[in-house]
Design an enzyme around this catalytic site. Structure first.
Site, PDB file in Angstrom:
ATOM      1  N   SER A  11       0.803  -1.226   0.000  1.00  0.00           N
ATOM      2  CA  SER A  11       0.000   0.000   0.000  1.00  0.00           C
ATOM      3  C   SER A  11       0.833   1.271   0.000  1.00  0.00           C
ATOM      4  O   SER A  11       0.404   2.306   0.502  1.00  0.00           O
ATOM      5  CB  SER A  11      -0.932   0.005   1.221  1.00  0.00           C
ATOM      6  OG  SER A  11      -0.179  -0.116   2.422  1.00  0.00           O
ATOM      7  N   GLY A  12       2.051   1.207  -0.575  1.00  0.00           N
ATOM      8  CA  GLY A  12       2.885   2.396  -0.663  1.00  0.00           C
ATOM      9  C   GLY A  12       2.546   3.242  -1.884  1.00  0.00           C
ATOM     10  O   GLY A  12       1.512   3.062  -2.536  1.00  0.00           O
ATOM     11  N   ALA A  14       3.836   3.405  -4.951  1.00  0.00           N
ATOM     12  CA  ALA A  14       3.706   2.704  -6.225  1.00  0.00           C
ATOM     13  C   ALA A  14       2.344   2.026  -6.335  1.00  0.00           C
ATOM     14  O   ALA A  14       1.680   2.094  -7.377  1.00  0.00           O
ATOM     15  CB  ALA A  14       4.826   1.675  -6.375  1.00  0.00           C
ATOM     16  N   ALA A  44       8.788   8.257   4.392  1.00  0.00           N
ATOM     17  CA  ALA A  44       9.726   9.023   3.569  1.00  0.00           C
ATOM     18  C   ALA A  44       9.736  10.493   3.993  1.00  0.00           C
ATOM     19  O   ALA A  44       8.700  11.151   3.986  1.00  0.00           O
ATOM     20  CB  ALA A  44       9.370   8.894   2.093  1.00  0.00           C
ATOM     21  N   GLN A  45      10.914  11.010   4.335  1.00  0.00           N
ATOM     22  CA  GLN A  45      11.027  12.372   4.844  1.00  0.00           C
ATOM     23  C   GLN A  45      11.450  13.355   3.754  1.00  0.00           C
ATOM     24  O   GLN A  45      10.816  14.377   3.538  1.00  0.00           O
ATOM     25  CB  GLN A  45      12.055  12.424   5.981  1.00  0.00           C
ATOM     26  CG  GLN A  45      11.667  11.661   7.222  1.00  0.00           C
ATOM     27  CD  GLN A  45      12.766  11.684   8.284  1.00  0.00           C
ATOM     28  OE1 GLN A  45      13.877  12.158   8.029  1.00  0.00           O
ATOM     29  NE2 GLN A  45      12.468  11.165   9.451  1.00  0.00           N
ATOM     30  N   GLY A  46      12.547  13.035   3.077  1.00  0.00           N
ATOM     31  CA  GLY A  46      13.225  14.015   2.233  1.00  0.00           C
ATOM     32  C   GLY A  46      12.356  14.633   1.165  1.00  0.00           C
ATOM     33  O   GLY A  46      12.179  15.851   1.097  1.00  0.00           O
ATOM     34  N   GLY A  47      11.808  13.829   0.285  1.00  0.00           N
ATOM     35  CA  GLY A  47      10.955  14.370  -0.759  1.00  0.00           C
ATOM     36  C   GLY A  47      11.003  13.554  -2.023  1.00  0.00           C
ATOM     37  O   GLY A  47      11.295  12.360  -2.002  1.00  0.00           O
ATOM     38  N   GLU A 112      19.834  17.533  -1.955  1.00  0.00           N
ATOM     39  CA  GLU A 112      20.241  16.318  -1.249  1.00  0.00           C
ATOM     40  C   GLU A 112      21.496  15.752  -1.882  1.00  0.00           C
ATOM     41  O   GLU A 112      21.942  16.192  -2.952  1.00  0.00           O
ATOM     42  CB  GLU A 112      19.114  15.287  -1.238  1.00  0.00           C
ATOM     43  CG  GLU A 112      17.931  15.708  -0.380  1.00  0.00           C
ATOM     44  CD  GLU A 112      16.893  14.612  -0.206  1.00  0.00           C
ATOM     45  OE1 GLU A 112      17.026  13.555  -0.841  1.00  0.00           O
ATOM     46  OE2 GLU A 112      15.946  14.826   0.560  1.00  0.00           O
ATOM     47  N   HIS A 228      21.724   4.087   4.583  1.00  0.00           N
ATOM     48  CA  HIS A 228      21.569   5.521   4.830  1.00  0.00           C
ATOM     49  C   HIS A 228      22.565   5.935   5.907  1.00  0.00           C
ATOM     50  O   HIS A 228      22.686   5.272   6.938  1.00  0.00           O
ATOM     51  CB  HIS A 228      20.144   5.839   5.276  1.00  0.00           C
ATOM     52  CG  HIS A 228      19.800   7.286   5.166  1.00  0.00           C
ATOM     53  ND1 HIS A 228      20.332   8.239   6.004  1.00  0.00           N
ATOM     54  CD2 HIS A 228      18.986   7.954   4.301  1.00  0.00           C
ATOM     55  CE1 HIS A 228      19.860   9.430   5.672  1.00  0.00           C
ATOM     56  NE2 HIS A 228      19.038   9.284   4.641  1.00  0.00           N
ATOM     57  N   ARG A 274      25.649   8.387  -0.816  1.00  0.00           N
ATOM     58  CA  ARG A 274      25.350   7.761   0.476  1.00  0.00           C
ATOM     59  C   ARG A 274      26.325   6.651   0.854  1.00  0.00           C
ATOM     60  O   ARG A 274      26.695   6.510   2.021  1.00  0.00           O
ATOM     61  CB  ARG A 274      23.919   7.220   0.460  1.00  0.00           C
ATOM     62  CG  ARG A 274      22.867   8.309   0.544  1.00  0.00           C
ATOM     63  CD  ARG A 274      21.464   7.761   0.421  1.00  0.00           C
ATOM     64  NE  ARG A 274      20.478   8.806   0.666  1.00  0.00           N
ATOM     65  CZ  ARG A 274      19.174   8.630   0.577  1.00  0.00           C
ATOM     66  NH1 ARG A 274      18.689   7.453   0.243  1.00  0.00           N
ATOM     67  NH2 ARG A 274      18.352   9.622   0.818  1.00  0.00           N
ATOM     68  N   HIS A 331      18.722   0.960   4.239  1.00  0.00           N
ATOM     69  CA  HIS A 331      17.707   1.944   3.865  1.00  0.00           C
ATOM     70  C   HIS A 331      16.926   1.561   2.613  1.00  0.00           C
ATOM     71  O   HIS A 331      15.719   1.761   2.554  1.00  0.00           O
ATOM     72  CB  HIS A 331      18.392   3.296   3.650  1.00  0.00           C
ATOM     73  CG  HIS A 331      17.454   4.434   3.410  1.00  0.00           C
ATOM     74  ND1 HIS A 331      16.413   4.753   4.269  1.00  0.00           N
ATOM     75  CD2 HIS A 331      17.382   5.346   2.399  1.00  0.00           C
ATOM     76  CE1 HIS A 331      15.757   5.806   3.808  1.00  0.00           C
ATOM     77  NE2 HIS A 331      16.309   6.181   2.669  1.00  0.00           N
ATOM     78  N   GLU A 355       9.937  -0.585  -4.541  1.00  0.00           N
ATOM     79  CA  GLU A 355      11.237  -1.068  -4.084  1.00  0.00           C
ATOM     80  C   GLU A 355      11.429  -2.564  -4.280  1.00  0.00           C
ATOM     81  O   GLU A 355      12.548  -3.038  -4.423  1.00  0.00           O
ATOM     82  CB  GLU A 355      11.456  -0.696  -2.617  1.00  0.00           C
ATOM     83  CG  GLU A 355      12.880  -0.925  -2.149  1.00  0.00           C
ATOM     84  CD  GLU A 355      13.125  -0.467  -0.722  1.00  0.00           C
ATOM     85  OE1 GLU A 355      14.194  -0.800  -0.175  1.00  0.00           O
ATOM     86  OE2 GLU A 355      12.257   0.219  -0.144  1.00  0.00           O
ATOM     87  N   ARG A 366      20.858   4.053  -5.374  1.00  0.00           N
ATOM     88  CA  ARG A 366      19.757   4.974  -5.675  1.00  0.00           C
ATOM     89  C   ARG A 366      20.131   6.411  -5.341  1.00  0.00           C
ATOM     90  O   ARG A 366      20.613   6.708  -4.253  1.00  0.00           O
ATOM     91  CB  ARG A 366      18.509   4.579  -4.877  1.00  0.00           C
ATOM     92  CG  ARG A 366      17.337   5.533  -5.031  1.00  0.00           C
ATOM     93  CD  ARG A 366      16.171   5.088  -4.181  1.00  0.00           C
ATOM     94  NE  ARG A 366      16.457   5.147  -2.758  1.00  0.00           N
ATOM     95  CZ  ARG A 366      16.208   6.186  -1.975  1.00  0.00           C
ATOM     96  NH1 ARG A 366      15.678   7.278  -2.482  1.00  0.00           N
ATOM     97  NH2 ARG A 366      16.469   6.132  -0.681  1.00  0.00           N
TER      98      ARG A 366
END
Length: 529
Positions: A11-12, A14, A44-47, A112, A228, A274, A331, A355, A366
């Site tokens: 249920s993400g 995608a 997910a935080q970054g964007g 980033e 990460h 990373r 991560h 993923e 990535r």
């Protein structure tokens, strides 16, 4: 037994993008093994990355993605995604998905690691995934139903073993249920929970990869695990993610004495790719030197990063002191179920997106904030294909009941905590032949062959999860042992350099195959270019 047109497992982003893009004439069931928001997308935080800035271009985004991916990427796929990214963002923004804007009503763009331009669109500061999942969920049509706490444990194939026609699952009360559909989509996420340090949701245990492998689907690039660099580390445990965007806003990595650690390591310093940052922190940790994020140069940290500030407060870290203790952790996995750019696998009627899939877009590592983008990109493409493809998989034999075999004694499986610890120690950030061989031999003692034919109907969801984690750990370890170079998220201390002559575009592909006598070749690895 339940019959529908499309089954989506997970249920993400995608999954939700696919569901929303499917025609309303199709009946869709989304199955989640826990609550619908217990997924990596929600965390997910970054964007989400897109070249929409005045001085940016999709080609620059393309070049950054290839560079971060160690040029192991499918270049045509990357270019297609980066070209489509601005329209994908603008489309959902105009549809009502709220992203952070400046005073003139333009999208704010963050920076980033490994991006050459500011192109990270974010929402709620550091709550992008949550806001996007909420937006997509609120737009689901009446043709879409979501069943929560349903654990899929088997993909049902036709008699010819070349077409997926449904799934078997355990419901919340432990009962077995059968679902049939013309299209079965894996959107189960990654496998970060295979490691003791991880940013991932508790559902990310490699289920989709194990399901696909057991069914005979191809998996590729399982050795490429992104660690990460900055997970909050308190009292010996990781407590959550400290977004890459924090370093993009000016935070730097330091020792307890304030010494910066990235200055002489890479031209981009704290915004290096990373894997380089993670490896650097790891070297200090081996010397028992704790590393911190120094956030003193970021103005109004609590306003810019409210989710991270709350996370720190809940774990007793005072951000006013300016130092956040961090360690690297698992991560994202760049490998997974091998698909084309429509999400199709080598098994008819079976697809993989997000993923769990390996499209070749991410290559060996990535690029930051490309994951939500890839989920939207492939989800949209698969929806278009399904919408224009009539159901043609008619040559099937279906049983209304789940077949229950007589229970037989099985060998033991590794305890989950021990599996996580050994994967972190031996198949983690830095790898060697000795460590990987030790891990492979340790895994092989647990009766892999016997478990591959286990009667899963009679097992609990917890036992099945343990089994699926074991399968995925075996695939990752074997792949890491086979690749005798360092590239992206795969670092071999005994082969520290890239080997472009032999390995740049070569993928390690796993597939479980049936042989004529009905038995299995349980762990067959082949190389494909």
């Amino acid at each position: 037994m339940k019959q529908t047109d499309v089954i989506i497992i997970g249920s993400g982003i995608a999954s939700l993008q696919l569901a929303n893009k499917l025609t309303k004439t199709l009946n869709v069931i989304i199955l989640t093994k826990m609550e619908r928001n217990t997924c990596n997308s929600y965390l997910a935080q970054g964007g989400i990355a897109a070249a929409i800035g005045i001085n940016d271009d999709p080609y620059f985004h393309y070049l950054d993605t290839l560079e971060a991916g160690g040029h192991h990427n499918d270049a045509e796929a990357v270019l297609a995604m980066t070209k489509e990214a601005p329209d994908l963002i603008k489309g959902i923004w105009q549809a009502g998905c709220r992203f952070d804007e400046d005073q003139d009503g333009r999208l704010q763009l963050g920076l980033e690691a490994a991006h050459s331009k500011k192109r990270i669109v974010h929402s709620g500061g550091d709550a992008t995934g949550k806001h996007m999942v909420d937006f997509f969920s609120s737009n689901l049509g009446s043709n879409i139903s979501i069943e929560q706490s349903v654990y899929v444990y088997e993909l049902i194939l036709n008699d010819q073993m070349d077409t997926c026609i449904g799934v078997k699952a355990k419901t919340s009360d432990g009962e077995n249920e059968v679902y049939y559909a013309d299209h079965v989509v894996l959107a189960t996420g990654g496998c970060g929970q295979l490691y003791s340090f991880t940013s991932n949701a508790e559902t990310a245990t490699g289920d989709g990869m194990a399901l696909a492998y057991i069914a005979g689907a191809e998996l590729a690039d399982m050795e490429f695990i992104q660690f990460h660099p900055t997970l909050l580390y308190v009292n010996g445990s990781t407590r959550g993610l400290i977004s890459e965007a924090v370093r993009g806003e000016g935070a730097v990595l330091v020792t307890g004495e304030g010494q910066r650690i990235m200055g002489d390591i890479h031209p981009l310093m704290d915004l290096a790719p990373r894997h380089i940052v993670s490896q650097t922190i790891y070297e200090y940790l081996k010397k028992d030197i704790q590393i911190y994020l120094d956030i003193t140069e970021i103005e109004d940290f609590g306003i810019r990063f409210p989710t991270i500030s709350q996370l720190c407060a809940e774990n007793g870290v005072e951000i006013d002191k300016g130092l956040i203790p961090v360690v690297p952790g698992s991560h994202f996995i760049m490998g997974g179920v091998k698909t084309d750019l429509l999400g199709r696998t080598n098994i008819l009627g079976l697809y993989a997106i997000g993923e769990v899939a390996c499209t070749g877009i991410h290559g060996a590592n990535r690029l930051a904030s490309n994951s939500l983008l890839e989920g939207m990109f492939i989800g949209s493409r698969l929806a278009e294909w399904i919408n224009h493809t009539p159901a043609v998989y008619k040559n099937t034999k279906k049983s209304d009941a789940v077949k229950i075999e007589l229970y037989r004694p099985l060998g033991t499986l590794p305890e989950i905590e021990e599996l996580k610890r050994t994967m972190m120690d031996r198949t983690g950030i830095v790898r060697t032949r000795a460590m990987l061989t030790a891990q492979k031999e340790w895994l092989e003692q647990f009766s892999f062959d016997e478990w591959m034919d286990a009667p899963l109907e009679q097992m609990s969801a917890a036992e099945i999860k343990q089994f699926f984690m074991y399968i995925t750990a075996c695939l990752i370890t074997e792949s890491a042992l086979e690749r005798t170079e360092s590239r992206g998220g795969h670092f071999r201390d005994d082969f520290p350099n890239e080997d472009n002559a032999n390995w740049m575009k070569k993928r390690i592909v796993h597939q479980r195959k049936k042989v004529k006598d009905g038995k299995h070749e349980y762990y067959q690895t082949s190389l494909a270019t």
